[in-house]
Scaffold this motif. Structure first.
Motif, mmCIF file in Angstrom:
data_model
loop_
_atom_site.group_PDB
_atom_site.id
_atom_site.type_symbol
_atom_site.label_atom_id
_atom_site.label_comp_id
_atom_site.label_asym_id
_atom_site.label_seq_id
_atom_site.Cartn_x
_atom_site.Cartn_y
_atom_site.Cartn_z
ATOM 1 N N LEU A 93 11.980 45.886 -21.875
ATOM 2 C CA LEU A 93 11.001 46.327 -22.874
ATOM 3 C C LEU A 93 10.744 47.828 -22.763
ATOM 4 O O LEU A 93 10.659 48.523 -23.781
ATOM 5 C CB LEU A 93 9.682 45.564 -22.709
ATOM 6 N N VAL A 94 10.651 48.330 -21.542
ATOM 7 C CA VAL A 94 10.438 49.761 -21.330
ATOM 8 C C VAL A 94 11.653 50.557 -21.801
ATOM 9 O O VAL A 94 11.525 51.544 -22.532
ATOM 10 C CB VAL A 94 10.130 50.053 -19.840
ATOM 11 N N ASP A 95 12.849 50.102 -21.420
ATOM 12 C CA ASP A 95 14.070 50.843 -21.737
ATOM 13 C C ASP A 95 14.409 50.847 -23.223
ATOM 14 O O ASP A 95 14.889 51.845 -23.752
ATOM 15 C CB ASP A 95 15.261 50.257 -20.964
ATOM 16 N N ARG A 96 14.175 49.718 -23.912
ATOM 17 C CA ARG A 96 14.621 49.588 -25.309
ATOM 18 C C ARG A 96 13.510 49.658 -26.349
ATOM 19 O O ARG A 96 13.776 49.952 -27.507
ATOM 20 C CB ARG A 96 15.359 48.261 -25.496
ATOM 21 N N TYR A 97 12.269 49.315 -25.938
ATOM 22 C CA TYR A 97 11.194 49.163 -26.923
ATOM 23 C C TYR A 97 9.925 49.919 -26.527
ATOM 24 O O TYR A 97 8.830 49.546 -26.929
ATOM 25 C CB TYR A 97 10.884 47.669 -27.134
ATOM 26 N N ASP A 98 10.061 50.978 -25.742
ATOM 27 C CA ASP A 98 8.923 51.793 -25.308
ATOM 28 C C ASP A 98 7.814 50.957 -24.671
ATOM 29 O O ASP A 98 6.630 51.292 -24.784
ATOM 30 C CB ASP A 98 8.348 52.606 -26.477
ATOM 31 N N GLY A 99 8.184 49.846 -24.033
ATOM 32 C CA GLY A 99 7.218 49.010 -23.340
ATOM 33 C C GLY A 99 6.390 48.119 -24.249
ATOM 34 O O GLY A 99 5.474 47.453 -23.782
ATOM 35 N N ASP A 100 6.715 48.100 -25.533
ATOM 36 C CA ASP A 100 5.938 47.329 -26.512
ATOM 37 C C ASP A 100 6.684 46.044 -26.862
ATOM 38 O O ASP A 100 7.676 46.060 -27.589
ATOM 39 C CB ASP A 100 5.726 48.181 -27.758
ATOM 40 N N ALA A 101 6.191 44.909 -26.361
ATOM 41 C CA ALA A 101 6.862 43.628 -26.602
ATOM 42 C C ALA A 101 6.990 43.325 -28.089
ATOM 43 O O ALA A 101 7.995 42.759 -28.531
ATOM 44 C CB ALA A 101 6.118 42.499 -25.892
ATOM 45 N N ALA A 102 6.006 43.707 -28.885
ATOM 46 C CA ALA A 102 6.049 43.419 -30.326
ATOM 47 C C ALA A 102 7.219 44.108 -31.017
ATOM 48 O O ALA A 102 7.726 43.613 -32.030
ATOM 49 C CB ALA A 102 4.734 43.819 -30.992
ATOM 50 N N ARG A 103 7.662 45.228 -30.479
ATOM 51 C CA ARG A 103 8.803 45.929 -31.090
ATOM 52 C C ARG A 103 10.093 45.121 -30.982
ATOM 53 O O ARG A 103 11.060 45.398 -31.686
ATOM 54 C CB ARG A 103 8.981 47.311 -30.462
ATOM 55 N N LEU A 104 10.088 44.118 -30.131
ATOM 56 C CA LEU A 104 11.223 43.205 -30.039
ATOM 57 C C LEU A 104 11.458 42.539 -31.391
ATOM 58 O O LEU A 104 12.586 42.243 -31.758
ATOM 59 C CB LEU A 104 10.929 42.156 -28.959
ATOM 60 N N THR A 106 9.217 43.390 -34.513
ATOM 61 C CA THR A 106 8.567 43.968 -35.697
ATOM 62 C C THR A 106 9.509 44.661 -36.665
ATOM 63 O O THR A 106 9.218 44.718 -37.854
ATOM 64 C CB THR A 106 7.455 44.962 -35.298
ATOM 65 N N ASP A 107 10.614 45.177 -36.218
ATOM 66 C CA ASP A 107 11.483 45.920 -37.142
ATOM 67 C C ASP A 107 12.874 45.317 -37.279
ATOM 68 O O ASP A 107 13.835 46.012 -37.570
ATOM 69 C CB ASP A 107 11.579 47.380 -36.703
ATOM 70 N N VAL A 108 12.979 43.991 -37.099
ATOM 71 C CA VAL A 108 14.294 43.359 -37.224
ATOM 72 C C VAL A 108 14.656 43.191 -38.694
ATOM 73 O O VAL A 108 13.788 42.995 -39.550
ATOM 74 C CB VAL A 108 14.364 41.990 -36.501
ATOM 75 N N ALA A 109 15.944 43.248 -38.982
ATOM 76 C CA ALA A 109 16.426 43.103 -40.356
ATOM 77 C C ALA A 109 16.431 41.644 -40.800
ATOM 78 O O ALA A 109 16.190 41.336 -41.961
ATOM 79 C CB ALA A 109 17.827 43.698 -40.488
ATOM 80 N N ASP A 110 16.730 40.755 -39.842
ATOM 81 C CA ASP A 110 16.831 39.339 -40.204
ATOM 82 C C ASP A 110 16.729 38.468 -38.946
ATOM 83 O O ASP A 110 16.619 38.978 -37.830
ATOM 84 C CB ASP A 110 18.134 39.053 -40.956
ATOM 85 N N GLY A 111 16.789 37.164 -39.163
ATOM 86 C CA GLY A 111 16.682 36.224 -38.054
ATOM 87 C C GLY A 111 17.792 36.380 -37.030
ATOM 88 O O GLY A 111 17.561 36.217 -35.827
ATOM 89 N N ALA A 112 18.978 36.705 -37.490
ATOM 90 C CA ALA A 112 20.100 36.870 -36.559
ATOM 91 C C ALA A 112 19.843 38.024 -35.595
ATOM 92 O O ALA A 112 20.121 37.925 -34.396
ATOM 93 C CB ALA A 112 21.404 37.091 -37.330
ATOM 94 N N GLU A 113 19.295 39.118 -36.109
ATOM 95 C CA GLU A 113 18.988 40.254 -35.235
ATOM 96 C C GLU A 113 17.864 39.909 -34.270
ATOM 97 O O GLU A 113 17.914 40.266 -33.091
ATOM 98 C CB GLU A 113 18.598 41.488 -36.058
ATOM 99 N N LEU A 114 16.860 39.182 -34.755
ATOM 100 C CA LEU A 114 15.773 38.747 -33.882
ATOM 101 C C LEU A 114 16.322 37.868 -32.758
ATOM 102 O O LEU A 114 16.021 38.091 -31.580
ATOM 103 C CB LEU A 114 14.712 37.992 -34.684
#
Length: 193
Positions: A93-104, A106-114
């Motif tokens: 989370l720190v390395d990829r999403y600035d430590g923000d779990a919601a960013r996992l 919040t900005d996905v394009a679709d279910g496959a990316e999620l």
């Protein structure tokens, strides 16, 4: 549209308000009852004395974190392994999403990316990632295009297969019955084969 487990009401509120608590509950949902797994983030926050923070947990002294997990009542039946897993997930989370779990999610394009993002987390195989996608969609309104397909059978409406389907004691009972049926079917298959 929330998750309601038969746990401390404050633990349910934390799951509602904290994306990190929600994610850590799913991390811990392995070889323990789901109530234990999803109440443990609340107990961890109490032991820390403040809200959960991914950067803090990622950088926490490993032995001290194990001690927090192992203090009775232990947060998991495998406190050492799960403390390490929580640190690994928080580091991602720190390395990829600035430590923000919601960013996992919040900005996905679709279910496959999620699904892909969740499945890339340490300890998240296909089934666990599908359950978390279903949990986000069914209980927390995270519904990018094709999220149900990404969640597999766990995304089916009206299903009672996982924590994603728990809204009260009756639905919890139905999920447990489903899990028992699957376990029995797997056991029967193993003895037949």
């Amino acid at each position: 549209m929330t998750l309601v487990l038969p746990i401390d009401p404050e633990a349910n509120r934390l799951l509602e308000s904290s994306p990190l608590a929600r994610l850590l509950g799913m991390v811990l949902d392995q070889q323990v009852p789901m109530e234990k797994a999803f109440s443990s983030p609340y107990v961890l926050a109490q032991r820390l004395g403040h809200e959960l923070d991914a950067a803090e947990l990622a950088g926490y002294d490993p032995e001290a974190l194990i001690a927090l997990f192992a203090t009775p009542p232990a947060l998991h039946r495998f406190p050492k392994a799960m403390a390490a897993r929580v640190q690994e997930v928080c580091q991602v989370l720190v390395d990829r999403y600035d430590g923000d779990a919601a960013r996992l999610w919040t900005d996905v394009a679709d279910g496959a990316e999620l699904f892909r993002r969740v499945a890339e987390l340490p300890g998240f195989g296909k089934q666990k990632a599908q359950i978390f996608v279903a949990l986000l969609g069914k209980r927390f309104g995270v519904t990018p295009q094709d999220w149900r397909e990404a969640a597999g059978g766990y995304g089916d409406p009206g299903a009672y297969r996982s924590v994603a389907d728990v809204t009260d004691t009756d639905s919890l009972r139905r999920v447990r019955e489903y899990k028992q049926q699957m376990k029995a079917a797997t056991k029967a298959k193993a003895t037949d084969g």
